[in-house]
Enzyme design. Structure first.
Site, PDB file in Angstrom:
ATOM      1  CG  HIS A 275      16.826  62.873 131.639  1.00  0.00           C
ATOM      2  ND1 HIS A 275      15.705  63.221 131.903  1.00  0.00           N
ATOM      3  CD2 HIS A 275      16.657  61.271 131.236  1.00  0.00           C
ATOM      4  CE1 HIS A 275      15.130  62.236 133.056  1.00  0.00           C
ATOM      5  NE2 HIS A 275      16.018  61.307 132.318  1.00  0.00           N
ATOM      6  NE  ARG A 540      23.755  50.470 138.634  1.00  0.00           N
ATOM      7  CZ  ARG A 540      22.250  49.758 137.644  1.00  0.00           C
ATOM      8  NH1 ARG A 540      22.452  48.055 138.974  1.00  0.00           N
ATOM      9  NH2 ARG A 540      22.341  49.794 136.632  1.00  0.00           N
ATOM     10  CB  CYS A 572      25.370  41.747 130.663  1.00  0.00           C
ATOM     11  SG  CYS A 572      23.896  41.518 132.167  1.00  0.00           S
TER      12      CYS A 572
HETATM   13  C1  PEP Z   1      24.877  45.068 136.536  1.00  0.00           C
HETATM   14  O1  PEP Z   1      24.440  45.121 137.895  1.00  0.00           O
HETATM   15  O2  PEP Z   1      25.360  45.469 135.793  1.00  0.00           O
HETATM   16  C2  PEP Z   1      23.179  44.763 135.256  1.00  0.00           C
HETATM   17  C3  PEP Z   1      24.237  45.045 134.135  1.00  0.00           C
HETATM   18  O3  PEP Z   1      22.124  45.176 135.355  1.00  0.00           O
HETATM   19  P1  PEP Z   1      21.418  46.139 135.721  1.00  0.00           P
HETATM   20  O4  PEP Z   1      21.866  47.584 135.473  1.00  0.00           O
HETATM   21  O5  PEP Z   1      20.493  46.543 134.714  1.00  0.00           O
HETATM   22  O6  PEP Z   1      20.886  46.493 136.464  1.00  0.00           O
HETATM   23 MG    MG Z   2      22.047  44.876 138.440  1.00  0.00          MG
END
Ligand code: PEP
Ligand code: MG
Length: 610
Positions: A275, A540, A572
């Site tokens: 944060h 991630r 995206c």
């Molecule tokens: C992704 O996984 O790249 C994505 C856009 O979705 P999120 O980050 O919401 O998992």
């Molecule tokens: Mg994703």
């Protein structure tokens, strides 16, 4: 007499200088040259192609765009003109001897930009600061007259967090809500400040090096907030002049109190998703994480998070370069912002659609204001965080968002992995990223998905809309999810002929089975965030493991999708917002990018330079 007039009474001294370096007269030599020019009182001009500029003004010098093969007149007038001419001519010859810049490395690596020693800095918020280092420290004072007991202090903090949540107009408001929820949990375990401290210490120990380590600062922040209410005051004696703050980490509430002379923030033990990092980005302080040792307090450094670097003991010429980069960056941002509502197209004239990734009404409105052409990803899992929304509330919220743009892609709930909702029960799993997540909820939680789809269909009415499913790994999953959606529409007699159904490409199995998906889907959207974690088997949110976000394997995966998909493809994930990657993505066939609302203008501008 001021230099300009005095120079008129002196004979001019001129030399013709040739740009021989294959790199041209670029930023670094120009900065060295203009810094040297400033050491003479004479008027010094560079004249070429009918233009004459002041050699002491770096930006003016760069505006000439002198390339290899060009030449110019160096004209010096004034008391020390002869010395100036000689000295600058020799310096220029030297500067033209530099080795050719590597064409295959990005043009902005720190070593190309700065002469001084550079250490790596992971950018939190992009910007440049030049100032002495100052190590954060605070002292504590206690005022008995302001004493409040623990329970009253906790009640006040809870009310303050609620107030901040209610009155913050952007997505950061959720930070306060999250802290309030943590406070409620802690209060269930503690009856005094000491007990709360002990509970925090225990929790922090468990969180360390886990994927929720970023939450540790929130726990410490709560203790600090309560202490402040109990009569303690945290006193921070900030330097009066510009400084670059260095600390292991900061607490979210400390960001609010940073004074305007904070030229930058360097954290040594923070994480990108904490944060604290999010608030630094919102407050736009140039900031970065540097894991190596920093110089002592008072030493001047350049924090250049654009170049991913901190320059130690910078020379004057490095500072000049930093200031000019800062000016250029500010001008670039202002220019991009002015053009935010204009369509972006590459130099070759290829139009690129720039959409926004949003998660609620506020961010959708922000996207509109920032020039987004639509919504490429509505992350619905962030719409209702506390309690399950009623059908009416959901419908109403979707209607508000849908009214803003013509082009909208809604993603059905992507809960699981690191995304949890208190009202959705998921089993305890040892590998939640490989467990019940995304489209798999269609089978485990059909009621929740039914309400969501019904609300989306009602809010859409007859308008065109795209709905996509997250985490699809097999054609069967897609077939099931789409059939489920049709069944919901049938049950509630909703016409969904206006709705396209597509999927995220974020699980590697899809890369090998696109031929099977092609006849099923209306569109694809590549989620590079998850694709990267599953390609490299690296969470991630992992606190220590990092994957190169521009790894060649990821580009190969993207290439495969563009080569084999026969339906429209957008991107995206975070890679779409990486200005260094955009050229490559467009070359692979990308024509639609969806990025965070704050980045829309910068991404459009980056496209214009491809
Ligand atoms: C992704 O996984 O790249 C994505 C856009 O979705 P999120 O980050 O919401 O998992
Ligand atoms: Mg994703």
């Amino acid at each position: 007499m001021i230099p300009f007039f005095s120079s008129l009474f002196h004979k001019s001294h001129t030399a013709v200088l040739h740009v021989t370096s294959t790199n041209g007269f670029h930023l670094r030599p120009a900065a060295v040259f203009s810094t040297k020019a400033k050491t003479f009182s004479s008027r010094i001009e560079v004249e070429t192609r009918g233009k004459s500029v002041d050699a002491k003004n770096l930006n003016a010098l760069l505006s000439l765009s002198l390339e290899s093969g060009d030449h110019f007149d160096l004209v010096c007038r004034g008391k020390d003109a002869k010395d100036a001419l000689e000295s600058l001519s020799v310096l220029f010859e030297d500067l033209m001897q530099e080795a050719p810049l590597q064409q295959d490395t990005p043009p902005q690596t720190a070593k190309e930009i700065y002469a001084g020693k550079c250490v790596d800095a992971e950018p939190i918020s992009l910007g440049i600061g030049v100032a002495p280092l100052w190590y954060y420290r605070q002292s504590e004072t206690y005022d008995e007259t302001k004493h409040t007991d623990f329970h009253e202090a906790a009640r006040r903090v809870s009310a303050m967090l609620q107030h901040q949540y209610d009155n913050t107009g952007n997505a950061d408001r959720d930070i306060y809500l999250a802290q309030k929820a943590l406070l409620d949990t802690l209060l269930g375990q503690a009856d005094s400040f000491e007990e709360m401290e002990a509970a925090v210490a225990k929790t922090v120990e468990q969180l360390k090096s886990g994927k929720m380590a970023a939450k540790i600062v929130d726990y410490h922040d709560l203790l600090r907030r309560i202490k402040t209410q109990m009569g303690y005051r945290m006193v921070v004696d900030y330097p009066a002049d510009a400084f670059i703050l260095a600390a292991d980490d900061l607490l979210p509430s400390q960001i609010d109190t940073l004074p305007p002379q904070t030229a930058g923030v360097i954290l040594q033990k923070s994480t990108q998703n904490s944060h604290t990092a999010i608030l630094l980005r919102t407050a736009s302080f140039p900031s970065a994480i540097v894991r190596t040792q920093l110089p002592s307090e008072g030493e001047t450094v350049i924090l250049d998070s654009l170049a991913g670097s901190v320059v130690l003991n910078p020379k004057e010429e490095d500072k000049t370069v930093a200031y000019s980069r800062l000016d250029a960056e500010q001008a670039k941002r202002a220019n991009a912002c002015e053009k935010r509502f204009e369509k972006a197209q590459t130099k070759a004239g290829t139009p690129i659609t720039v959409l926004a990734n949003v998660s609620d009404v506020d961010s959708a409105e922000e996207a509109k204001e920032n020039g987004a052409e639509g919504i490429g990803l509505l992350r619905t899992e962030f719409l209702f965080k506390e309690t399950a929304p009623t059908l009416e509330v959901q419908t109403d919220t979707y209607k508000k968002i849908f009214s803003l743009f013509d082009d909208i892609t809604v993603r059905t709930l992507d809960v699981g992995g690191d995304k949890a909702l208190p009202y959705i029960d998921l089993p305890e799993e040892s590998n939640p990223f490989l467990g019940i997540r995304g489209v798999r909820l269609f089978k485990t939680h059909p009621d929740i998905l039914e309400t969501q789809l019904r609300a989306i269909f009602t809010a859409a009415g007859s308008r065109k809309l795209k709905i996509m499913f997250p985490m699809v790994s097999t054609p069967d999953e897609f077939i099931h999810a789409k059939a489920f959606a049709k069944q919901v529409a049938g049950t509630y007699e909703q016409d969904i002929g206006n709705i396209d159904f597509g999927m995220m490409v974020e699980v590697p199995s899809v890369l090998f089975t696109l031929a099977k998906f092609n006849p099923l889907v209306d569109f694809y959207s590549i989620g590079t965030n998850d694709l990267l974690q599953y390609l490299f088997a690296t969470e991630r949110t992992h606190p220590t493991l990092r994957i190169n976000p521009r790894d060649e394997a990821l580009f190969e995966a993207v290439k495969t999708v563009f080569e084999q998909a026969d339906k429209p493809v957008s991107i995206c994930g975070e890679l779409a917002a990486d200005t260094e990657a955009i050229g490559k993505l467009i070359a692979l066939g990308a024509d639609t990018l969806s990025v965070s609302p704050v980045l829309i203008s910068a991404i459009k501008e980056a496209v214009r330079h491809v």
